[in-house]
Design a protein around this motif. Structure first.
Motif, PDB file in Angstrom:
ATOM      1  N   ARG A  17      46.370  44.796  39.997  1.00  0.00           N
ATOM      2  CA  ARG A  17      47.342  44.301  40.981  1.00  0.00           C
ATOM      3  C   ARG A  17      46.945  44.715  42.403  1.00  0.00           C
ATOM      4  NH1 ARG A  17      52.166  46.024  38.091  1.00  0.00           N
ATOM      5  NH2 ARG A  17      51.308  44.866  36.373  1.00  0.00           N
ATOM      6  N   VAL A  18      46.583  45.998  42.576  1.00  0.00           N
ATOM      7  CA  VAL A  18      46.207  46.490  43.907  1.00  0.00           C
ATOM      8  C   VAL A  18      44.944  45.765  44.386  1.00  0.00           C
ATOM      9  CG1 VAL A  18      45.399  48.510  45.215  1.00  0.00           C
ATOM     10  CG2 VAL A  18      47.236  48.774  43.542  1.00  0.00           C
ATOM     11  N   GLU A  47      43.832  42.849  43.446  1.00  0.00           N
ATOM     12  CA  GLU A  47      44.175  41.452  43.725  1.00  0.00           C
ATOM     13  C   GLU A  47      44.804  41.325  45.120  1.00  0.00           C
ATOM     14  OE1 GLU A  47      47.028  39.794  40.966  1.00  0.00           O
ATOM     15  OE2 GLU A  47      47.453  38.158  42.359  1.00  0.00           O
ATOM     16  N   GLU A  48      45.718  42.225  45.437  1.00  0.00           N
ATOM     17  CA  GLU A  48      46.366  42.180  46.763  1.00  0.00           C
ATOM     18  C   GLU A  48      45.330  42.297  47.877  1.00  0.00           C
ATOM     19  OE1 GLU A  48      50.424  44.359  45.223  1.00  0.00           O
ATOM     20  OE2 GLU A  48      49.417  45.171  46.998  1.00  0.00           O
ATOM     21  N   GLU A  49      44.376  43.210  47.671  1.00  0.00           N
ATOM     22  CA  GLU A  49      43.342  43.394  48.705  1.00  0.00           C
ATOM     23  C   GLU A  49      42.434  42.164  48.783  1.00  0.00           C
ATOM     24  OE1 GLU A  49      43.374  45.718  50.982  1.00  0.00           O
ATOM     25  OE2 GLU A  49      45.155  46.486  49.984  1.00  0.00           O
ATOM     26  N   ARG A  69      43.267  39.121  48.219  1.00  0.00           N
ATOM     27  CA  ARG A  69      43.996  38.031  48.902  1.00  0.00           C
ATOM     28  C   ARG A  69      44.039  38.236  50.412  1.00  0.00           C
ATOM     29  NH1 ARG A  69      45.717  34.623  45.247  1.00  0.00           N
ATOM     30  NH2 ARG A  69      46.363  35.386  43.195  1.00  0.00           N
ATOM     31  N   LYS A  70      43.915  39.494  50.845  1.00  0.00           N
ATOM     32  CA  LYS A  70      43.933  39.762  52.290  1.00  0.00           C
ATOM     33  C   LYS A  70      42.617  39.360  52.961  1.00  0.00           C
ATOM     34  CE  LYS A  70      46.936  43.809  51.995  1.00  0.00           C
ATOM     35  NZ  LYS A  70      46.862  45.276  51.973  1.00  0.00           N
ATOM     36  N   VAL A 109      42.175  52.117  50.018  1.00  0.00           N
ATOM     37  CA  VAL A 109      43.587  51.859  49.710  1.00  0.00           C
ATOM     38  C   VAL A 109      44.221  53.119  49.130  1.00  0.00           C
ATOM     39  CG1 VAL A 109      45.208  50.333  48.531  1.00  0.00           C
ATOM     40  CG2 VAL A 109      42.923  49.496  49.108  1.00  0.00           C
ATOM     41  N   ALA A 125      46.833  54.303  47.161  1.00  0.00           N
ATOM     42  CA  ALA A 125      47.843  53.768  46.238  1.00  0.00           C
ATOM     43  C   ALA A 125      48.422  54.893  45.376  1.00  0.00           C
ATOM     44  CB  ALA A 125      47.212  52.683  45.368  1.00  0.00           C
ATOM     45  N   ARG A 127      52.202  54.710  44.546  1.00  0.00           N
ATOM     46  CA  ARG A 127      52.432  53.536  43.724  1.00  0.00           C
ATOM     47  C   ARG A 127      52.101  53.793  42.248  1.00  0.00           C
ATOM     48  NH1 ARG A 127      50.203  47.702  45.690  1.00  0.00           N
ATOM     49  NH2 ARG A 127      50.535  46.832  43.642  1.00  0.00           N
ATOM     50  N   GLU A 182      47.930  48.163  37.017  1.00  0.00           N
ATOM     51  CA  GLU A 182      48.242  48.435  38.425  1.00  0.00           C
ATOM     52  C   GLU A 182      46.973  48.347  39.269  1.00  0.00           C
ATOM     53  OE1 GLU A 182      51.224  48.443  39.200  1.00  0.00           O
ATOM     54  OE2 GLU A 182      51.119  49.028  41.302  1.00  0.00           O
TER      55      GLU A 182
END
Ligand code: XMP
Length: 326
Positions: free
Chosen positions: A126-127, A129-131, A133-134, A97, A99, A102, A123
């Motif tokens: 957050r990053v 967590e986003e990954e 969820r994918k 990733v 980031a 960001r 942060e």
């Protein structure tokens, strides 16, 4: 209640044979725990997460999903090495990733050290967590927890940044190194075939170069830190100090001074060198770096790193200084 005490019968892993026995046992235990389910791991490229990754790749192959977050505060060449070792050499399932923008946008204008740390930590979660969820079908979270983390005996790595995921993302933990001391983790890493530059690397703070680019981080000064750090590491390696000195790095403050370069007045940043030895990071002494080497490093940094016109050596032990500057 989970057992968090190292079994008294457990031998100190100090040779390849014991490391291989540990690896074989852990592979079985991991396979028994996770079966055919997927495991997520935040892979920073530090010793502990790298050894966990290598172990899980052996145990469950592509069912391990490694996420490497490049937050822009890593040392020169580190993100590339993670991709090279894990994706190219070990054929791991690695999500890289980028980031950088960001993180640097979030940090823009923030000068207070603890605020910077909080922003980087939050942060990161957050990053990650986003990954998470994918990804479909993740049931486990692997962590590079080691025994000193459980004993809370050292400030070197007070936490793993993967804590703090929201409650709907609470995975069962896989912590195969939780009874190992750092030296044992290195022996296991070596037996797993990880490169020496990963297994024997010096400690590196979670917030990375962010706490060495003093005050509000700018891209320009961050590059001064990264490039000067790379020169320091290269020179220490060439001169037999790598592996001898416990921790060494550079710091760039947020002020400039006057100098002369190519016959013209310059107004640029200083670079501060730090090289310390310690047992547990609670106290530290300064390495007696040969003066000629300090002069050589100064010459290289001032001529090769844009925007730098001075180099200083920090002579302060801990206490009264800390190892890091922020
Ligand atoms: P200090 O500066 O407190 O550092 O003398 C002691 C050791 O801890 C590392 N350090 C950190 N590690 N997150 C980390 O994971 C941090 O925020 C942090 N701050 C300091 C430092 O590099 C040294 O090894």
């Amino acid at each position: 209640m989970e057992n968090n005490k190292r079994p008294e019968s457990m031998a100190r892993i100090n040779n390849e044979k014991l490391a291989n026995e540990f690896i074989a046992e852990q592979i079985q235990a991991i396979q028994k725990q996770v079966k055919d389910k997927k495991v997520l791991l935040a892979l920073s490229g530090g010793v502990d997460s790298s050894v966990v990754a290598a172990l899980l790749i052996k145990a469950i192959g592509k069912n391990l999903v490694c996420v490497h977050v490049n937050h822009g505060l890593l040392r020169k060449g580190e993100p590339e090495q993670v991709v090279e070792v894990f994706r190219n050499q070990m054929d791991a399932n690695l999500v890289y990733v980028d980031a950088v923008d960001r993180f640097l946008d979030k940090l823009a204008g923030v000068a207070e050290p603890e605020k910077k740390r909080k922003i980087i930590g939050a942060e990161f979660i957050r990053v990650f967590e986003e990954e998470a969820r994918k990804q479909d079908g993740i049931e486990f979270l692997a962590q590079g927890t080691i025994y000193p983390d459980i004993l809370e005996s050292g400030p070197v790595k007070a936490h793993h940044n993967v804590g703090g995921l929201p409650s709907d993302l609470k995975f069962e933990l896989v912590e195969p190194l939780k009874f190992l001391f750092k030296d044992e983790v290195r022996v296991v890493g070596k037996a797993l075939g990880l490169p020496d530059s990963m297994v024997y690397r010096q400690p590196f703070p979670g917030p990375g170069l962010g706490v060495r680019c003093l005050g509000a981080i700018t891209r320009e000064r961050l590059e001064c830190v990264r490039e000067s750090d790379a020169i320091l590491r290269e020179e220490f390696a060439k001169n037999g100090l790598e592996g001898k000195v416990w921790q060494y790095f550079t710091i760039v403050p947020d002020f400039k001074s006057v100098g002369v370069k190519d016959g013209k007045r310059s107004f640029e940043y200083p670079v501060i060198l730090r090289a310390v030895n310690t047992i547990d990071a609670m106290t530290a002494t300064v390495e007696d770096v040969p003066f000629a080497l300090l002069l050589h490093i100064t010459k290289r940094i001032t001529s090769e790193v844009p925007g730098v016109n001075r180099v200083l050596y920090d002579l302060t032990p801990k206490p009264c200084g800390t190892i890091e500057w922020e």
